[in-house]
Scaffold this active site. Structure first.
Site, PDB file in Angstrom:
ATOM      1  N   HIS A  58      -7.034   4.805  -8.460  1.00 15.88           N
ATOM      2  CA  HIS A  58      -5.704   5.398  -8.627  1.00 15.88           C
ATOM      3  C   HIS A  58      -5.306   5.515 -10.093  1.00 15.88           C
ATOM      4  O   HIS A  58      -5.560   4.636 -10.906  1.00 15.88           O
ATOM      5  CB  HIS A  58      -4.644   4.694  -7.782  1.00 15.88           C
ATOM      6  CG  HIS A  58      -4.310   3.282  -8.126  1.00 15.88           C
ATOM      7  ND1 HIS A  58      -3.311   2.964  -9.013  1.00 15.88           N
ATOM      8  CD2 HIS A  58      -4.793   2.099  -7.684  1.00 15.88           C
ATOM      9  CE1 HIS A  58      -3.204   1.639  -9.094  1.00 15.88           C
ATOM     10  NE2 HIS A  58      -4.099   1.093  -8.311  1.00 15.88           N
ATOM     11  N   ASP A 159      -4.743  -2.171 -13.844  1.00 15.03           N
ATOM     12  CA  ASP A 159      -4.516  -1.714 -12.469  1.00 15.03           C
ATOM     13  C   ASP A 159      -3.911  -0.315 -12.544  1.00 15.03           C
ATOM     14  O   ASP A 159      -2.710  -0.191 -12.752  1.00 15.03           O
ATOM     15  CB  ASP A 159      -3.597  -2.706 -11.755  1.00 15.03           C
ATOM     16  CG  ASP A 159      -3.238  -2.300 -10.342  1.00 15.03           C
ATOM     17  OD1 ASP A 159      -3.855  -1.356  -9.825  1.00 15.03           O
ATOM     18  OD2 ASP A 159      -2.333  -2.921  -9.758  1.00 15.03           O
ATOM     19  N   GLU A 189      -0.562   5.368  -5.516  1.00 16.48           N
ATOM     20  CA  GLU A 189      -1.092   4.195  -4.810  1.00 16.48           C
ATOM     21  C   GLU A 189      -0.073   3.071  -4.779  1.00 16.48           C
ATOM     22  O   GLU A 189       0.113   2.393  -3.767  1.00 16.48           O
ATOM     23  CB  GLU A 189      -2.387   3.718  -5.488  1.00 16.48           C
ATOM     24  CG  GLU A 189      -3.164   2.662  -4.683  1.00 16.48           C
ATOM     25  CD  GLU A 189      -2.776   1.220  -4.991  1.00 16.48           C
ATOM     26  OE1 GLU A 189      -3.260   0.320  -4.289  1.00 16.48           O
ATOM     27  OE2 GLU A 189      -1.968   0.968  -5.909  1.00 16.48           O
ATOM     28  N   GLU A 190       0.587   2.870  -5.915  1.00 19.80           N
ATOM     29  CA  GLU A 190       1.462   1.691  -6.052  1.00 19.80           C
ATOM     30  C   GLU A 190       2.720   1.780  -5.194  1.00 19.80           C
ATOM     31  O   GLU A 190       3.425   0.790  -5.040  1.00 19.80           O
ATOM     32  CB  GLU A 190       1.834   1.486  -7.523  1.00 19.80           C
ATOM     33  CG  GLU A 190       0.658   1.175  -8.443  1.00 19.80           C
ATOM     34  CD  GLU A 190       0.078  -0.221  -8.246  1.00 19.80           C
ATOM     35  OE1 GLU A 190       0.570  -0.966  -7.387  1.00 19.80           O
ATOM     36  OE2 GLU A 190      -0.888  -0.542  -8.949  1.00 19.80           O
ATOM     37  N   ASP A 212     -10.756  -0.751  -7.447  1.00 20.98           N
ATOM     38  CA  ASP A 212      -9.421  -1.210  -7.852  1.00 20.98           C
ATOM     39  C   ASP A 212      -9.537  -2.645  -8.351  1.00 20.98           C
ATOM     40  O   ASP A 212     -10.612  -3.235  -8.316  1.00 20.98           O
ATOM     41  CB  ASP A 212      -8.451  -1.106  -6.660  1.00 20.98           C
ATOM     42  CG  ASP A 212      -6.995  -0.919  -7.084  1.00 20.98           C
ATOM     43  OD1 ASP A 212      -6.628  -1.346  -8.195  1.00 20.98           O
ATOM     44  OD2 ASP A 212      -6.227  -0.360  -6.288  1.00 20.98           O
ATOM     45  N   HIS A 298      -0.186  -6.801 -12.260  1.00 21.22           N
ATOM     46  CA  HIS A 298       1.220  -6.362 -12.208  1.00 21.22           C
ATOM     47  C   HIS A 298       2.092  -7.078 -13.252  1.00 21.22           C
ATOM     48  O   HIS A 298       3.271  -7.322 -13.004  1.00 21.22           O
ATOM     49  CB  HIS A 298       1.811  -6.478 -10.798  1.00 21.22           C
ATOM     50  CG  HIS A 298       1.316  -5.377  -9.896  1.00 21.22           C
ATOM     51  ND1 HIS A 298       2.023  -4.923  -8.808  1.00 21.22           N
ATOM     52  CD2 HIS A 298       0.181  -4.636  -9.939  1.00 21.22           C
ATOM     53  CE1 HIS A 298       1.334  -3.945  -8.223  1.00 21.22           C
ATOM     54  NE2 HIS A 298       0.210  -3.760  -8.892  1.00 21.22           N
TER      55      HIS A 298
HETATM   56 CO    CO Z   1      -1.353  -2.461  -8.326  1.00 19.85          CO
HETATM   57 ZN    ZN Z   2      -4.330  -0.955  -8.067  1.00 18.46          ZN
END
Ligand code: CO
Ligand code: ZN
Length: 327
Positions: A58, A159, A189-190, A212, A298
């Site tokens: 992503h 990420d 995606e998130e 990922d 994150h």
């Molecule tokens: Co993420």
């Molecule tokens: Zn991710």
């Protein structure tokens, strides 16, 4: 630069062009679908193509979206994806127009551990709210520069830009494959694997692999998890959104073992990936995940190991270079 480019969920147009430039000479056809997914198709080599394989990484990053601008020019915001208040204090975000803001929090009743997003704001240095260079609905990503520590690297958006980099490098190193390859750089995606949902429906793959990040259990007093930085890419067994297809998981393990590539097995208790959507597309698709172990997922300082990324590329090249047995 892939790690620093702007691209909160739903705002992937800039990172998409960065990646398109990297892959246009590596694919037979590159297109963008209605949601904004970037789909690179590499034709099979050989008379009888074996399988249609979709690989997904992503492009979007977590971020914030402005909900209100007050008369002093402070911006209130909502989250785009899994943004946690305790990761924001003292950090900065950057809007598409380059404006950088500092995250601040209300002083009333606030403690550093209990801060809520709705008690926070973004300060872009405005004297007042008139003629703000930012509008309600504008989105920002975290702002930190990419840092190379030698063996390890830190970025605001490992990420999943590390997954994008691994996928690009896989296309570069994969000289020929008996399979039809669809390398998809997905959007949104998130906020709920939305780009993977539509692109998997369109591609209709026989096998799907997401690339990922995953968590680790190798920092002081961390959650118990048998994944560490530097011990190889992690082959997913389960996360909170999917159980990896047994055949795909086994085929990845076999490819690693046959090529003496270090690997780890991943059971992640919180979070999921694009594979969760690809697996339940149409009548179902055998799906697995190659994960890059990542510390501080994150947060604005996500850390990965360079060798893990290199070995993830080797694993994918080995997996895609041969017929895939799924039993
Ligand atoms: Co993420
Ligand atoms: Zn991710």
């Amino acid at each position: 630069m892939i790690a620093e480019a702007y691209g909160p969920s739903g705002h992937e147009h800039i990172i998409r062009e960065v990646i398109r430039d990297e892959i246009k000479s590596l694919a037979d056809e590159v297109r963008v679908d209605a949601l904004g997914n970037l789909i690179a198709h590499r034709k099979a080599v050989g008379a009888t193509p074996r399988k249609k394989v979709m690989l997904a990484a992503h492009m979007d990053e977590i971020g914030v979206m402005v909900t209100h601008i007050d008369e002093k020019g402070f911006l209130r915001f909502a989250s785009l994806g899994g943004v946690f208040a305790n990761t924001l204090v003292g950090h900065r975000c950057r809007f598409e127009n380059g404006i950088i803001g500092a995250f601040g929090q209300e002083k009333k009743n606030s403690s550093r551990t209990e801060t809520q997003l709705d008690k926070m704001f973004i300060d872009i240095g405005a004297r007042d709210g008139k003629n703000s260079p930012i509008n309600v609905g504008d989105a920002a990503g975290f702002w930190r520069e990419f840092t190379d520590l030698g063996d390890r690297m830190i970025a605001k958006t490992m990420d999943d830009r590390i997954g994008c980099a691994v996928l690009i490098e896989t296309l570069r190193q994969l000289k020929k494959s008996p399979h039809e390859i669809f390398a998809v750089f997905t959007v949104q995606e998130e906020v709920g694997v939305r780009g993977a949902t539509t692109s998997a429906f369109g591609v209709q793959p026989d096998v799907a692999i997401a690339i990922d990040v995953t968590d680790t259990g190798d920092t002081p007093e961390s959650n118990t998890m048998a994944v560490a930085l530097g011990k190889g890419p992690a082959i997913k067994v389960k996360d909170s959104g999917m159980l990896a297809h047994r055949g795909v998981k086994t085929a990845l393990i076999t490819a690693a073992q046959e090529n003496k590539i270090p690997y780890q097995l991943e059971v992640l208790t919180g979070g999921s990936t694009d594979a969760m959507a690809m697996q339940v597309s149409r009548e179902g698709v055998p799906a697995g995940v190659v994960s890059i172990p990542t510390r501080y997922v994150h947060t604005p300082s996500e850390m990965v190991d360079f060798d893990d990324a290199q070995n993830a590329v080797k694993l994918l090249v080995a997996f895609l270079g041969k017929p895939i047995k799924l039993d």
